[in-house]
Design an enzyme around this catalytic site. Structure first.
Site, PDB file in Angstrom:
ATOM      1  N   HIS A  36      -9.574   1.095   5.410  1.00 36.26           N
ATOM      2  CA  HIS A  36      -8.273   1.392   6.020  1.00 36.26           C
ATOM      3  C   HIS A  36      -8.474   2.395   7.162  1.00 36.26           C
ATOM      4  O   HIS A  36      -9.271   3.333   7.050  1.00 36.26           O
ATOM      5  CB  HIS A  36      -7.307   1.938   4.975  1.00 36.26           C
ATOM      6  N   ASN A  65       0.870  -1.176   0.000  1.00 34.84           N
ATOM      7  CA  ASN A  65       0.000   0.000   0.000  1.00 34.84           C
ATOM      8  C   ASN A  65       0.908   1.228   0.000  1.00 34.84           C
ATOM      9  O   ASN A  65       1.493   1.561   1.025  1.00 34.84           O
ATOM     10  CB  ASN A  65      -0.908  -0.031   1.238  1.00 34.84           C
ATOM     11  N   TRP A  66       1.019   1.839  -1.158  1.00 35.10           N
ATOM     12  CA  TRP A  66       1.952   2.974  -1.286  1.00 35.10           C
ATOM     13  C   TRP A  66       1.418   4.240  -0.607  1.00 35.10           C
ATOM     14  O   TRP A  66       2.154   5.215  -0.477  1.00 35.10           O
ATOM     15  CB  TRP A  66       2.230   3.270  -2.759  1.00 35.10           C
ATOM     16  N   LYS A  67       0.137   4.235  -0.263  1.00 34.49           N
ATOM     17  CA  LYS A  67      -0.514   5.423   0.320  1.00 34.49           C
ATOM     18  C   LYS A  67      -0.277   6.631  -0.595  1.00 34.49           C
ATOM     19  O   LYS A  67      -0.233   6.459  -1.814  1.00 34.49           O
ATOM     20  CB  LYS A  67      -0.031   5.644   1.757  1.00 34.49           C
ATOM     21  N   GLY A  86       3.013  -1.051   4.249  1.00 34.21           N
ATOM     22  CA  GLY A  86       3.014   0.379   3.938  1.00 34.21           C
ATOM     23  C   GLY A  86       4.413   0.854   3.599  1.00 34.21           C
ATOM     24  O   GLY A  86       4.920   0.624   2.498  1.00 34.21           O
ATOM     25  N   GLU A 123      -6.758   4.823   8.099  1.00 33.33           N
ATOM     26  CA  GLU A 123      -6.515   6.223   7.742  1.00 33.33           C
ATOM     27  C   GLU A 123      -7.768   6.834   7.115  1.00 33.33           C
ATOM     28  O   GLU A 123      -8.082   8.011   7.312  1.00 33.33           O
ATOM     29  CB  GLU A 123      -5.301   6.320   6.796  1.00 33.33           C
ATOM     30  N   GLU A 141      -5.050  -4.729  10.728  1.00 35.25           N
ATOM     31  CA  GLU A 141      -4.028  -3.695  10.889  1.00 35.25           C
ATOM     32  C   GLU A 141      -4.278  -2.932  12.193  1.00 35.25           C
ATOM     33  O   GLU A 141      -5.045  -1.948  12.202  1.00 35.25           O
ATOM     34  CB  GLU A 141      -4.070  -2.710   9.720  1.00 35.25           C
ATOM     35  N   GLY A 154       2.791   2.456  10.842  1.00 39.59           N
ATOM     36  CA  GLY A 154       3.749   3.549  10.705  1.00 39.59           C
ATOM     37  C   GLY A 154       4.511   3.889  11.970  1.00 39.59           C
ATOM     38  O   GLY A 154       5.167   4.923  12.050  1.00 39.59           O
ATOM     39  N   SER A 208       3.760  -1.965  10.366  1.00 36.67           N
ATOM     40  CA  SER A 208       5.209  -2.021  10.593  1.00 36.67           C
ATOM     41  C   SER A 208       5.839  -3.361  10.219  1.00 36.67           C
ATOM     42  O   SER A 208       6.763  -3.827  10.889  1.00 36.67           O
ATOM     43  CB  SER A 208       5.551  -1.647  12.051  1.00 36.67           C
TER      44      SER A 208
HETATM   45  P1  13P Z   1       3.187   0.509   7.641  1.00 39.33           P
HETATM   46  O1  13P Z   1       3.676  -0.774   7.045  1.00 39.33           O
HETATM   47  O2  13P Z   1       3.894   1.716   7.118  1.00 39.33           O
HETATM   48  O3  13P Z   1       3.120   0.435   9.129  1.00 39.33           O
HETATM   49  O4  13P Z   1       1.657   0.692   7.127  1.00 39.33           O
HETATM   50  C1  13P Z   1       0.776  -0.368   7.212  1.00 39.33           C
HETATM   51  C2  13P Z   1      -0.442  -0.032   6.467  1.00 39.33           C
HETATM   52  O5  13P Z   1      -1.184   0.846   6.854  1.00 39.33           O
HETATM   53  C3  13P Z   1      -0.706  -0.756   5.221  1.00 39.33           C
HETATM   54  O6  13P Z   1      -1.992  -0.519   4.753  1.00 39.33           O
END
Ligand code: 13P
Length: 254
Positions: free
Chosen positions: A97, A9-11, A236, A99, A169, A175, A215
């Site tokens: 998600h 997931n590149w966000k 992520g 976020e 998650e 993150g 993470s």
């Molecule tokens: P990280 O791997 O940066 O913690 O993010 C996880 C995530 O939100 C994937 O959708």
């Protein structure tokens, strides 16, 4: 046998040229030794069209969108519909998600509608769930996630649930550099699978892929993926660098 997956997931990261380069680097590396499991890349919307061209001939890398709207078309400024994604050959859509739940106020009901729309057009949702830190500290995480799963997935049919990928998650792990321990991930994944068993029966539950996200890095991926109900990861930050992402992909047993 259920499908194993590593998804990136590149966000909101990478300019288009960088995204194409990252995709090409991953493709070249994987073509040398194709994985038995599925790799999914989820870039920002504006990359989807170009990536679908780059990956046209590739069977083991699929493309996912990070979001969608649940209406097919109309006056919804700024939104992208599932039929639009389908027209590009997109296979998966992340939904639910944390976020989007926290920053864009998406409710369980909105997410349920998105899941329905994604399935109605033949794509597969990657449905995310997971508890915040205070809920975990109060030891209410199982109830919390149960509620999320029930509200957004329990209106599906036995057939529909087979196309859903679930990603656990925990918000405190996203993150932060603090991943859930393999035991914490396994506990929740088994709990979710048992919820699915009660509602949809053993066969559907056994076939549902449940990913862990939060993470995940090359150093911790193998131990997380070694747990029996952890069917891969949603990655992520560590998916933004080809070499790091490839190490995670190679950590997933075939
Ligand atoms: P990280 O791997 O940066 O913690 O993010 C996880 C995530 O939100 C994937 O959708």
């Amino acid at each position: 046998m259920r499908k194993k997956i590593v998804a990136g997931n590149w966000k909101m990261n990478k300019f288009l040229t960088e995204g194409i380069q990252l995709t090409v680097d991953i493709l070249v590396e994987l073509e040398r030794n194709p994985p038995k499991h599925t790799v999914i890349l989820c870039p920002p919307f504006i990359h989807l069209s170009e990536l679908s061209k780059v990956l046209k001939e590739c069977s083991f890398i699929k493309i996912g969108a990070q979001n969608c709207y649940y209406k097919d078309s109309g006056a919804f400024t700024g939104e992208v519909s599932v039929p639009m994604l389908a027209s590009l050959g997109i296979d998966y859509v992340i939904t639910g998600h944390s976020e989007r739940r926290q920053l864009f106020f998406e409710t369980d009901e909105i997410i349920a509608q998105k899941v329905k729309a994604i399935l109605a057009h033949g794509l597969k949702p990657i449905f995310c769930c997971g508890e915040p830190l205070d809920v975990r500290e109060k030891n209410e995480h199982l109830n919390y996630v149960s509620n999320q799963v029930q509200k957004s997935l329990f209106n599906l049919s036995q057939q529909e649930i087979k196309s859903v990928v679930i990603a656990y998650e925990p918000i405190w792990a996203i993150g932060t550099g603090v991943n859930a321990s393999p035991e914490q991930a396994q506990e929740m994944h088994l709990f979710i699978r048992n919820l699915l068993k009660e509602k949809f029966g053993n066969e559907s539950a056994d076939l549902t892929t449940i990913l862990y996200g939060g993470s995940v890095k090359s150093e911790n991926a193998a131990t997380l993926f070694s747990k029996p109900d952890v069917d891969g990861g949603l990655i992520g930050g560590a998916s933004l660098q080809a070499s790091e992402f490839m190490k995670i992909v190679r950590s997933l047993p075939n």
